[in-house]
Design an enzyme around this catalytic site. Sequence first.
Site, short mmCIF file in Angstrom:
data_model
loop_
_atom_site.label_atom_id
_atom_site.label_comp_id
_atom_site.label_asym_id
_atom_site.label_seq_id
_atom_site.Cartn_x
_atom_site.Cartn_y
_atom_site.Cartn_z
N ASP A 93 0.62 -1.03 -0.10
CA ASP A 93 -0.04 0.00 0.05
C ASP A 93 0.97 1.31 0.22
O ASP A 93 2.18 1.08 0.19
CB ASP A 93 -0.91 0.12 1.20
CG ASP A 93 -0.29 0.04 2.75
OD1 ASP A 93 1.03 0.22 2.68
OD2 ASP A 93 -0.98 -0.31 3.55
N SER A 94 0.16 2.32 0.02
CA SER A 94 1.21 3.57 -0.36
C SER A 94 1.54 4.28 1.20
O SER A 94 2.39 5.28 1.05
CB SER A 94 0.21 4.65 -0.98
OG SER A 94 -0.78 5.14 -0.22
N GLY A 95 0.99 3.92 2.04
CA GLY A 95 1.28 4.42 3.39
C GLY A 95 0.12 5.50 3.85
O GLY A 95 -0.07 5.96 5.01
N GLY A 96 -0.51 5.95 2.74
CA GLY A 96 -1.48 6.95 2.91
C GLY A 96 -2.47 6.61 4.14
O GLY A 96 -2.84 7.48 4.89
N PHE A 97 -3.16 5.67 3.81
CA PHE A 97 -4.40 5.11 4.62
C PHE A 97 -3.75 5.08 6.17
O PHE A 97 -4.59 5.46 7.14
CB PHE A 97 -4.87 4.02 4.16
CG PHE A 97 -6.10 3.62 4.92
CD1 PHE A 97 -7.52 3.99 4.87
CD2 PHE A 97 -5.92 2.47 5.98
CE1 PHE A 97 -8.47 3.55 5.80
CE2 PHE A 97 -7.00 1.92 6.69
CZ PHE A 97 -8.29 2.50 6.71
N ASP A 147 -2.54 8.12 -1.71
CA ASP A 147 -3.83 8.67 -2.02
C ASP A 147 -4.39 9.34 -0.58
O ASP A 147 -3.42 8.98 0.53
CB ASP A 147 -4.78 7.95 -2.43
CG ASP A 147 -5.32 6.76 -1.64
OD1 ASP A 147 -4.40 6.18 -0.63
OD2 ASP A 147 -6.38 6.17 -1.75
N GLN A 190 -11.37 7.05 -5.26
CA GLN A 190 -11.92 7.58 -4.24
C GLN A 190 -13.31 8.41 -4.51
O GLN A 190 -13.93 8.01 -5.64
CB GLN A 190 -11.32 8.67 -3.66
CG GLN A 190 -9.66 8.07 -3.03
CD GLN A 190 -10.02 7.37 -1.80
OE1 GLN A 190 -11.12 7.26 -1.28
NE2 GLN A 190 -8.89 6.37 -1.39
N GLY A 217 -11.40 3.91 -0.08
CA GLY A 217 -12.40 4.71 0.77
C GLY A 217 -13.63 3.85 1.30
O GLY A 217 -14.59 4.55 1.27
N ASP A 267 -7.80 -7.45 0.13
CA ASP A 267 -6.85 -7.79 1.55
C ASP A 267 -7.61 -7.62 2.77
O ASP A 267 -8.43 -6.59 2.76
CB ASP A 267 -5.77 -7.14 1.07
CG ASP A 267 -5.83 -5.62 1.68
OD1 ASP A 267 -6.53 -4.78 0.94
OD2 ASP A 267 -5.47 -5.19 2.69
N CYS A 305 -12.45 -29.38 6.79
CA CYS A 305 -11.51 -28.65 6.45
C CYS A 305 -10.12 -29.47 6.56
O CYS A 305 -9.98 -30.23 7.56
CB CYS A 305 -11.18 -27.67 7.53
SG CYS A 305 -9.68 -26.23 7.34
N CYS A 307 -6.97 -28.00 6.72
CA CYS A 307 -5.87 -27.37 7.45
C CYS A 307 -5.36 -28.33 8.53
O CYS A 307 -6.00 -29.10 9.13
CB CYS A 307 -6.47 -26.07 7.92
SG CYS A 307 -6.96 -26.07 9.28
N CYS A 310 -7.65 -28.26 11.71
CA CYS A 310 -8.72 -29.11 11.81
C CYS A 310 -8.53 -30.64 11.35
O CYS A 310 -9.00 -31.65 11.78
CB CYS A 310 -9.67 -28.77 10.54
SG CYS A 310 -10.18 -26.94 10.83
N HIS A 336 -5.67 -21.98 9.93
CA HIS A 336 -7.29 -22.40 9.49
C HIS A 336 -8.07 -21.20 8.88
O HIS A 336 -8.55 -21.23 8.02
CB HIS A 336 -7.97 -22.57 10.79
CG HIS A 336 -9.40 -22.75 10.61
ND1 HIS A 336 -10.02 -23.95 9.76
CD2 HIS A 336 -10.51 -21.64 10.63
CE1 HIS A 336 -11.48 -23.81 9.52
NE2 HIS A 336 -11.64 -22.48 9.83
#
Length: 376
Positions: A93-97, A147, A190, A217, A267, A305, A307, A310, A336
């Site tokens: 990510d850009s760091g902005g958030f 952004d 945005q 956003g 994500d 499952c 994993c 489980c 899991h």
Amino acid sequence: MAPKISFDLKATDGKARTGVINTPRGEIRTPAFMPVGTAATVKAMMPESVRATGADILLGNTYHLMLRPTAERIDRLGGLHKFMNWDRPILTDSGGFQVMSLAGLRKLTEKGVTFKSHVDGSKHELTPERSMEIQKLLGSDIVMCFDECPALPADRDRIAESMRLSMRWAERSREAFGDRPGHALFGIMQGGLEQDLREESAEALTKIGFEGYAVGGLAVGEGQEAMFDCLDYAPGFLPEDKPRYLMGVGKPDDIVGAVARGIDMMDCVLPSRSGRTGQAFTRYGVVNIKNARHQDDPRPLDENCTCPACSNYSRAYLHHVFRSNEMISGMLLTWHNLHYFQEIMGGMREAIAAGTFEAWQKDFHDTRAQGDIERL
Ligand SMILES: [Zn+2]
């Protein structure tokens, strides 16, 4: 090495899409869920375990890494892939958030943002140019534009002003990114919940031209219904032949609903964070392993499952290690949860390719509505 990052759209079913993003570091099958490796690790997981869950790509956080251990140090040590032992694609990510959500004392100008580190109080500046430089030092495969994103609810003037600033920053990000074969730059739409502002933002980004487009956003407190309302139109403003990434989403039903509305990538920290707080996501909904009902239960979390949690452990054991604050608790539940999220993605990819996504969604919701298995 392939010179470019490209997107092959393989099939659509309604608005849902499945395809492949080709990168020099391997294919990213879409719809894709990206586990979050904030501080150069997906917490409680070895990189090979993350891969074993089916993840094709990880997300790294510029804000965290620039403060500690710093992008320059990671660069000197051979880049983020080598540093964290993950040789497949990484999106940063850009760091902005996160400047917005984590840093104290921010000052926002046309140039960028100055802020105080939440780690040690030191002063830093992030601009579109500096964000591109940091993401390059990290060696990120998919770089996000710098952004600004206002928290919702916000008034329309504030959202419009912020969106237009982000579009000017997108242009500066594109310029600063330069020509980097094998690496992609994604623009971020945005405009809050305002349809015309979303359209204006999409037009501005498309004019600049990016290898992929994010819907930014959202998932900032507006609720699922408002988010879905926006996703009913927002992805349609973006080019069809480029990947569309919904940032910071979400719960399993958010993910399914977003894919149904034309999103290709997502994500979220949820599967890993919840794993550390004793929450498991299963086909039957959320299970709180700390609940006393599990203490004598010899059955697995989910009998279907595959994993490690489980396959090899009982609910009673998972309950015990959580109550005892044992590290294996976070390790098993995170594994899991990531496994389950990737299973959802794989199921959606198959169903979209087969043209059976509607039936798949019905089964997904019906199974969840049953709730967890009866207590013993
Ligand atoms: Zn499992």
